[in-house]
Design a protein around this motif. Structure first.
Motif, mmCIF file in Angstrom:
data_model
loop_
_atom_site.group_PDB
_atom_site.id
_atom_site.type_symbol
_atom_site.label_atom_id
_atom_site.label_comp_id
_atom_site.label_asym_id
_atom_site.label_seq_id
_atom_site.Cartn_x
_atom_site.Cartn_y
_atom_site.Cartn_z
ATOM 1 N N VAL A 21 -4.990 -1.634 5.171
ATOM 2 C CA VAL A 21 -5.492 -0.304 4.958
ATOM 3 C C VAL A 21 -6.218 0.111 3.887
ATOM 4 O O VAL A 21 -7.413 0.894 3.883
ATOM 5 N N VAL A 49 0.716 -1.148 -0.191
ATOM 6 C CA VAL A 49 0.033 -0.027 -0.027
ATOM 7 C C VAL A 49 0.974 1.336 0.086
ATOM 8 O O VAL A 49 0.590 2.255 -0.456
ATOM 9 N N SER A 90 1.848 3.010 2.916
ATOM 10 C CA SER A 90 1.267 4.147 3.702
ATOM 11 C C SER A 90 2.442 5.016 4.315
ATOM 12 O O SER A 90 3.433 4.555 4.377
ATOM 13 N N ILE A 142 -2.937 3.447 9.862
ATOM 14 C CA ILE A 142 -1.754 2.393 9.319
ATOM 15 C C ILE A 142 -2.132 0.940 10.032
ATOM 16 O O ILE A 142 -2.805 1.019 11.095
ATOM 17 N N ASN A 191 -3.248 6.094 2.406
ATOM 18 C CA ASN A 191 -3.720 5.484 3.820
ATOM 19 C C ASN A 191 -4.548 6.389 4.768
ATOM 20 O O ASN A 191 -4.999 6.153 5.847
#
Length: 698
Positions: free
Chosen positions: A390, A236, A238, A265, A261
């Motif tokens: 997330v 992702v 984040s 997290i 995000n």
């Protein structure tokens, strides 16, 4: 738009905004404890009181009233709101005095000290003393698991934690029991929380009632150096902040990034930090007579050079792990090219994705923020709750925004998501002969989202399944002008960057499976592992000379003949590309231990020992070479364009699909990489998860 006068300033705002939002748009500061932009309105704390002219002769909770509810003046003048009148000042002082009736004076020992909203607002809006002399109420601390430490005497019942776990995390395991003076926040039957996002309640808690259990009493905020970086525990990407004291990472916190995000997290991201300093490789090692012995860099390089110079390029290979940055992968690619090695693979998991099909064939084309536009979702071999926690919260957000009407279908191993979904089948036949009802929903959707997970792509028939998914996407209109719903969900932070670099076998080269097979047959003499631990190193043949460059003594290091100590993501500046193809930059927050060095620097020094000196001596020079060859990596925080025509090409590939059912890709959410497996906190979470969350407070 509606006109409003806030403290003498006239503004135009949307009528659906709350007074609190409107006042902040006018530049006024409104204190609050219970209100949060991403949670439903509770109106518990009453700290956000304002005065509304023409309204009731009492303060109004600005979080609970909308602009459209205000009445204009007697002559049609815009409504007037005051945020600093004597009435408001007196009301806020009274609210603060009530909040502090039962709050203990724990500030000198409270982990929230220095970052506490109650501290700050008591100084700004409170009074110097209290008129209450009654004994303070005492509340028993609750057990929430190994991650969250409770001190419930401090709780002010803002219910942020309850609303987060219910609305965002999707678990109904926290609530408020009893009433009045006896009210308490607790978990269901006082058992550990089961969400992969539970650590976010620590940030949400405006007092010290919920704090980080692993971080408790380790450091004060003013002792820490704070560095903005990028998470690599999943794909992702984040946005995080790494806090360091001296040479040690003390905690990891989220940063705001609306596109990725938001401000959440996962627990693995937040609590992984103790694994950054345990089981570390801090000096070079060479294996002799089946045992590792510490050596110097020069001796380690000389040992490698002896084997490499006597080995033909076709009998050498290199595999890249899940946590590698673009810079070190580029250095490895250049070194292997200089040695004439074609067997180079950045797809440790064996995924069928390949850059030759085009960038749109291997990124999350809809983008993470674009999930909020989708009106129907089909997941194939994906489990976003464990593969991208997330992102799973973003899907739940979209489901809640739709009023619970967003249709979500899954094909693959049964998954436990945080929103209702229809499981269409556990084998590829469910994709080949899609349920008629699901097909009708996807066809009727304006922006259908097809998510292809690695659970489908790491199979032997992964390419055929990818083609089948692409064909479905084109047929249901998921790829149109202005919307590309064909999206690949990655699990490794390095994967998209490796594919962008073209880190795949060259002509005549072997992929990961081919290298393992060649090693078992005695046809692979030298293998370089750049942080590669998850590819089945135990299946390598005994005669393959393995060089491991990495940070932890994990599987790859156990199998190695020479170990070269590298740096973790927190100890180097590196570029990463997340699952949607967004280029991101992680910054160095600490330094590697002992003699360990940044991975690109290790490869640069090794290249000189091998007589193939790479043309850069610093990170800046390396990046200049990288940006020259791949300009897209210079555009930080952007998503390079991907031609959707690639999906049409994929759809025509076809292939034979095998009948075997899908299997879960991630067996244990908490132990997916070397850093996680070195973490005591993650080990405790893993044990708790395996027990079915049945460990209650002792």
């Amino acid at each position: 738009m509606a006109k409003l006068i806030v403290d003498g300033i006239e503004i135009d705002v949307a009528p659906e905004l709350t007074l609190l939002q409107a006042c902040e748009a006018a530049g006024a500061e409104i204190p609050r404890f219970c209100y949060h932009e991403r949670l439903s309105v509770a109106g518990n704390c009453r700290m956000c009181l304002v005065e509304v002219k023409g309204g009731p002769p009492k303060p109004t909770a600005s979080c609970g009233m909308n602009v459209r509810d205000l009445r204009p003046g007697p002559n049609g003048e815009p409504p007037v709101v005051l945020t600093n009148s004597p009435m408001v000042k007196k009301a806020r002082e009274g609210v603060m005095e009530f909040l502090l009736i039962n709050h203990p004076l724990d500030c000198p020992i409270c982990d929230q000290g220095g970052e506490c909203d109650l501290q700050d607002q008591a100084m700004a809006y409170g009074v110097s003393g209290s008129r209450f002399i009654e004994n303070k109420r005492a509340v028993e601390d609750k057990y929430l698991g190994p991650l969250i430490k409770t001190s419930m005497n401090r709780c002010i019942h803002c219910t942020r934690c309850v609303r987060f776990t219910t609305e965002v995390a999707g678990i109904a395991e926290m609530g408020l029991i009893s009433r009045g003076e006896d009210a308490e926040i607790t978990s269901y039957l006082e058992k550990a929380l089961s969400s992969e996002l539970q650590g976010n309640v620590i940030d949400l808690c405006p007092v010290g009632a919920l704090t980080s259990k692993p971080y408790a009493f380790h450091a004060r905020p003013w002792e820490l150096s704070k560095t903005e970086s990028i998470d690599v525990m999943d794909a992702v990407g984040s946005a995080i902040r790494v806090d360091v004291r001296g040479r040690e990472v003390m905690r990891v916190l989220p940063r705001l990034n609306e596109s990725v995000n938001e401000e959440w997290i996962s627990d693995k991201t937040r609590f992984i930090w103790d694994g950054l300093r345990t089981q570390r490789l801090d000096r070079p090692y060479v294996k002799a007579d089946g045992r590792f012995r510490a050596t110097s860099w020069g001796d380690a390089f000389a040992t490698i050079a002896t084997r490499v110079t006597s080995t033909a390029p076709e009998r050498m290979g290199a595999i890249v792990g899940d946590l590698a940055s673009v810079e070190e992968m580029f250095a490895l690619r250049e070194l292997m090219a200089a040695l004439g090695v074609a067997s180079v693979d950045g797809r440790q998991d064996g995924t069928a994705l390949h850059p030759k099909f085009g960038r749109a064939s291997y990124v999350f084309n809809a983008t993470i923020a674009g999930i909020e536009e989708a009106d129907a979702i089909l997941m194939i071999g994906a489990d976003p709750r464990r593969e991208a926690s997330v992102m799973n919260a973003r899907i739940r957000k979209r489901w809640r925004a739709s009023g619970g009407k967003l249709p979500v279908f899954t094909i693959g191993a049964p998954v436990d998501l945080t929103y209702p979904h229809v499981h269409l089948g556990s084998d590829p036949a469910a994709l080949q002969h899609l349920d008629a009802g699901a097909l009708d929903v996807l066809n009727a959707a304006q922006k259908p989202l097809i998510v292809v997970g690695q659970g489908a792509l790491v199979r032997h028939d992964g390419l055929a399944l990818l083609s089948l998914a692409a064909k479905l996407a084109t047929e249901v209109g998921a790829v149109t002008e202005g919307w590309n719903g064909f999206s690949v969900l990655h699990t490794a932070a390095s994967r998209v960057g490796a594919l962008d670099l073209g880190l795949v076998p060259g002509e005549g080269g072997r992929d990961v499976a081919g290298m393992i097979d060649a090693s078992a047959k005695g046809e692979l003499d030298v293998l370089f592992l750049l942080g590669a631990d998850e590819f089945g190193a135990q299946h390598l043949g005994p005669n393959t000379f393995v060089v491991y460059i990495g940070s932890h003594g994990d599987t790859g290091a156990h199998r190695a003949d020479v170990i070269l100590p590298g740096a973790t993501y927190a100890e180097k500046s590196g570029t990463y590309v997340n699952t949607e193809g967004r280029v991101q930059l992680g910054n160095r927050a600490a330094f590697p231990p002992g003699e360990a060095r940044e991975d690109w620097a290790v490869l640069r020094a090794l290249s000189e020992a091998l007589g193939r000196k790479l043309p850069f001596d610093s990170l800046a020079q390396l990046r200049a070479k990288l940006y020259s060859a791949h300009p897209e990596f210079a555009a930080i925080d952007t998503i390079p364009a991907a031609d959707p025509q690639a999906i049409n090409t994929l759809a025509t590939l076809g292939g034979i699909v095998r009948p075997e059912p899908f299997v879960p890709l991630i067996a244990d959410f908490y132990l997916t990489n070397p850093i996680a497996r070195a973490s005591k906190v993650m080990a405790e979470c893993s044990a708790l998860a395996r027990s079915g969350h049945s460990i209650a407070a002792e």
